[in-house]
Write a protein that holds these residues in place. Structure first.
Motif, PDB file in Angstrom:
ATOM      1  N   ALA A  43       0.824  -1.212   0.000  1.00  9.90           N
ATOM      2  CA  ALA A  43       0.000   0.000   0.000  1.00  9.90           C
ATOM      3  C   ALA A  43       0.854   1.256   0.000  1.00  9.90           C
ATOM      4  O   ALA A  43       0.577   2.217  -0.724  1.00  9.90           O
ATOM      5  CB  ALA A  43      -0.934  -0.013   1.219  1.00  9.90           C
ATOM      6  N   ARG A  44       1.913   1.265   0.824  1.00  7.81           N
ATOM      7  CA  ARG A  44       2.789   2.437   0.879  1.00  7.81           C
ATOM      8  C   ARG A  44       3.495   2.666  -0.447  1.00  7.81           C
ATOM      9  O   ARG A  44       3.657   3.802  -0.888  1.00  7.81           O
ATOM     10  CB  ARG A  44       3.842   2.274   1.982  1.00  7.81           C
ATOM     11  CG  ARG A  44       3.320   2.405   3.376  1.00  7.81           C
ATOM     12  CD  ARG A  44       4.445   2.688   4.371  1.00  7.81           C
ATOM     13  NE  ARG A  44       5.550   1.734   4.240  1.00  7.81           N
ATOM     14  CZ  ARG A  44       5.613   0.574   4.872  1.00  7.81           C
ATOM     15  NH1 ARG A  44       4.615   0.210   5.662  1.00  7.81           N
ATOM     16  NH2 ARG A  44       6.647  -0.221   4.732  1.00  7.81           N
ATOM     17  N   SER A  45       3.926   1.578  -1.075  1.00  8.66           N
ATOM     18  CA  SER A  45       4.688   1.704  -2.327  1.00  8.66           C
ATOM     19  C   SER A  45       3.792   2.023  -3.517  1.00  8.66           C
ATOM     20  O   SER A  45       4.128   2.851  -4.359  1.00  8.66           O
ATOM     21  CB  SER A  45       5.466   0.408  -2.602  1.00  8.66           C
ATOM     22  OG  SER A  45       6.423   0.174  -1.596  1.00  8.66           O
ATOM     23  N   SER A  73      -3.002   1.817   8.978  1.00 11.61           N
ATOM     24  CA  SER A  73      -2.265   3.077   8.859  1.00 11.61           C
ATOM     25  C   SER A  73      -1.613   3.196   7.484  1.00 11.61           C
ATOM     26  O   SER A  73      -1.715   4.230   6.815  1.00 11.61           O
ATOM     27  CB  SER A  73      -1.179   3.173   9.936  1.00 11.61           C
ATOM     28  OG  SER A  73      -1.743   3.303  11.212  1.00 11.61           O
ATOM     29  N   ASP A  74      -0.927   2.137   7.082  1.00 12.44           N
ATOM     30  CA  ASP A  74      -0.263   2.142   5.769  1.00 12.44           C
ATOM     31  C   ASP A  74      -1.275   2.273   4.640  1.00 12.44           C
ATOM     32  O   ASP A  74      -1.045   2.987   3.653  1.00 12.44           O
ATOM     33  CB  ASP A  74       0.544   0.848   5.579  1.00 12.44           C
ATOM     34  CG  ASP A  74       1.764   0.780   6.479  1.00 12.44           C
ATOM     35  OD1 ASP A  74       2.277   1.847   6.864  1.00 12.44           O
ATOM     36  OD2 ASP A  74       2.203  -0.340   6.796  1.00 12.44           O
ATOM     37  N   GLN A 120      -5.008   7.627   0.643  1.00  7.40           N
ATOM     38  CA  GLN A 120      -5.329   9.036   0.901  1.00  7.40           C
ATOM     39  C   GLN A 120      -6.852   9.237   0.964  1.00  7.40           C
ATOM     40  O   GLN A 120      -7.538   8.523   1.645  1.00  7.40           O
ATOM     41  CB  GLN A 120      -4.663   9.924  -0.156  1.00  7.40           C
ATOM     42  CG  GLN A 120      -3.132   9.954  -0.042  1.00  7.40           C
ATOM     43  CD  GLN A 120      -2.639  10.687   1.194  1.00  7.40           C
ATOM     44  OE1 GLN A 120      -2.966  11.841   1.435  1.00  7.40           O
ATOM     45  NE2 GLN A 120      -1.841  10.004   1.995  1.00  7.40           N
ATOM     46  N   GLN A 121      -7.381  10.169   0.222  1.00  4.71           N
ATOM     47  CA  GLN A 121      -8.796  10.528   0.339  1.00  4.71           C
ATOM     48  C   GLN A 121      -9.728   9.348   0.059  1.00  4.71           C
ATOM     49  O   GLN A 121     -10.837   9.261   0.611  1.00  4.71           O
ATOM     50  CB  GLN A 121      -9.125  11.689  -0.607  1.00  4.71           C
ATOM     51  CG  GLN A 121     -10.479  12.332  -0.384  1.00  4.71           C
ATOM     52  CD  GLN A 121     -10.607  13.017   0.979  1.00  4.71           C
ATOM     53  OE1 GLN A 121      -9.630  13.535   1.509  1.00  4.71           O
ATOM     54  NE2 GLN A 121     -11.798  12.990   1.552  1.00  4.71           N
ATOM     55  N   ASP A 122      -9.291   8.418  -0.781  1.00  6.25           N
ATOM     56  CA  ASP A 122     -10.131   7.260  -1.118  1.00  6.25           C
ATOM     57  C   ASP A 122     -10.334   6.318   0.063  1.00  6.25           C
ATOM     58  O   ASP A 122     -11.194   5.425   0.005  1.00  6.25           O
ATOM     59  CB  ASP A 122      -9.512   6.487  -2.290  1.00  6.25           C
ATOM     60  CG  ASP A 122      -9.634   7.247  -3.602  1.00  6.25           C
ATOM     61  OD1 ASP A 122     -10.720   7.782  -3.871  1.00  6.25           O
ATOM     62  OD2 ASP A 122      -8.639   7.319  -4.344  1.00  6.25           O
ATOM     63  N   GLU A 135      -1.005   5.973  16.203  1.00  7.40           N
ATOM     64  CA  GLU A 135      -0.439   6.141  14.860  1.00  7.40           C
ATOM     65  C   GLU A 135      -1.502   5.953  13.779  1.00  7.40           C
ATOM     66  O   GLU A 135      -1.419   6.572  12.707  1.00  7.40           O
ATOM     67  CB  GLU A 135       0.725   5.165  14.661  1.00  7.40           C
ATOM     68  CG  GLU A 135       1.942   5.543  15.497  1.00  7.40           C
ATOM     69  CD  GLU A 135       3.103   4.572  15.354  1.00  7.40           C
ATOM     70  OE1 GLU A 135       2.871   3.429  14.862  1.00  7.40           O
ATOM     71  OE2 GLU A 135       4.229   4.935  15.741  1.00  7.40           O
ATOM     72  N   THR A 136      -2.494   5.121  14.045  1.00  7.54           N
ATOM     73  CA  THR A 136      -3.588   4.951  13.083  1.00  7.54           C
ATOM     74  C   THR A 136      -4.434   6.215  13.013  1.00  7.54           C
ATOM     75  O   THR A 136      -4.833   6.661  11.928  1.00  7.54           O
ATOM     76  CB  THR A 136      -4.460   3.732  13.448  1.00  7.54           C
ATOM     77  OG1 THR A 136      -3.632   2.580  13.564  1.00  7.54           O
ATOM     78  CG2 THR A 136      -5.504   3.478  12.370  1.00  7.54           C
TER      79      THR A 136
END
Length: 286
Positions: A79-81, A122-123, A129-131, A168-169
């Motif tokens: 997800a981050r990548s 979190s990731d 993002q907005q989605d 963090e979440t």
């Protein structure tokens, strides 16, 4: 090798590792390293089948809780990548996650899995993002339940790890999604309440919080204050005033600023700076 060749080789290895029948945990750990090498180009390696294979580890009967943690970590790295490129697979992933969270066997898993779930969320929020907003309702329920878990002598450090993941979440959600004030306020309230409740549960109070929890709390205070700035509603200004005059939050920031850990001290400075800006906006508004 040059970076382009290295990425191509990494992507080929990634696809090979997806077909390893034994030692799935070892294969996933290797895949995580390859995701780091490939970066955003990893999206060319994945397909619907990739996620189907990964998500089957969240279906009971579970092979091991270690494999679940590693799977969630790999999904978070993807997800981050991939960032918004993961969107076509988002519904499939989150449907599997929520089914996993509601299965009978989930309640019997160790606290470490709860923390891994939140770390993945979190990731995923930072990637989408907005989605991510469409999954917010279920996610807030998950965070709320996790924040209510209490510790005994044997599980104190595990619950401490879980609480860091809770804060963090909240931070990832607040950073990722722009919301109207009435929705933001609900999340800000919950986040601040979680910080205060966690600090109250520490023997010695806010002044005795350990560094990881302290760092997460200081950063979250700063993010809440920063996200208040775009809002002009009078209740937003009153909320800012409450933060600025909250002795418990100020104690947390003060402890963070002098804890001896450079990263935490930076988070505390950020929190203080954002509170100051919020206060100045409040003062100008009145």
């Amino acid at each position: 090798k040059n970076p382009v060749t290295a990425r191509k080789d990494a992507m080929q290895l990634f696809n090979l590792l997806m077909r390893v029948p034994d030692d799935r945990e070892g294969a996933l750990l290797a895949m995580s390293s390859l995701i780091d090498v490939c970066g955003e180009d990893i999206h060319t390696c994945v397909s619907e089948n990739t996620f189907s294979q990964l998500l089957q580890h969240l279906d009971p009967p579970f092979e091991s809780w270690h494999l679940i943690r590693v799977t969630l970590g790999t999904l978070g790295q993807l997800a981050r990548s991939m960032e918004v490129k993961i969107k076509p697979y988002a519904d499939k992933i989150m449907t599997s996650l929520f089914r996993f969270l509601h299965c009978t066997e989930y309640a019997q898993l160790p606290f470490k899995v709860n923390a891994a779930v939140l770390d993945f969320v979190s990731d995923f929020a930072l990637g989408l993002q907005q989605d991510f907003a469409r999954y917010l309702s279920h996610t807030l329920g998950l965070i709320h339940r996790s924040s209510k878990i209490t510790a005994n002598v044997d599980s104190a450090w595990l619950v401490g790890e879980l609480r860091v993941s809770v804060l963090e979440t909240y931070t990832s959600i607040i950073q990722s999604i722009a919301m109207p004030w009435h929705e933001s306020k609900r999340i800000f309230e919950s986040a601040i309440q979680a910080i205060k409740r966690f600090s109250e549960d520490v023997p010695g109070g806010a002044a005795a919080m350990d560094v990881p929890l302290l760092r997460a709390a200081c950063g979250l205070i700063g993010d809440v204050a920063a996200k208040l700035l775009p809002h002009d509603a009078s209740s937003a200004l009153m909320f800012a005033r409450r933060l600025v005059y909250d002795d418990q939050l100020l104690t947390i920031l003060g402890r963070g600023a002098k804890c001896g850990d450079s990263s935490t001290e930076a988070s505390a400075r950020y929190g203080r700076e954002m509170l100051s800006k919020s206060y100045n906006k409040y003062a100008r508004g009145h």
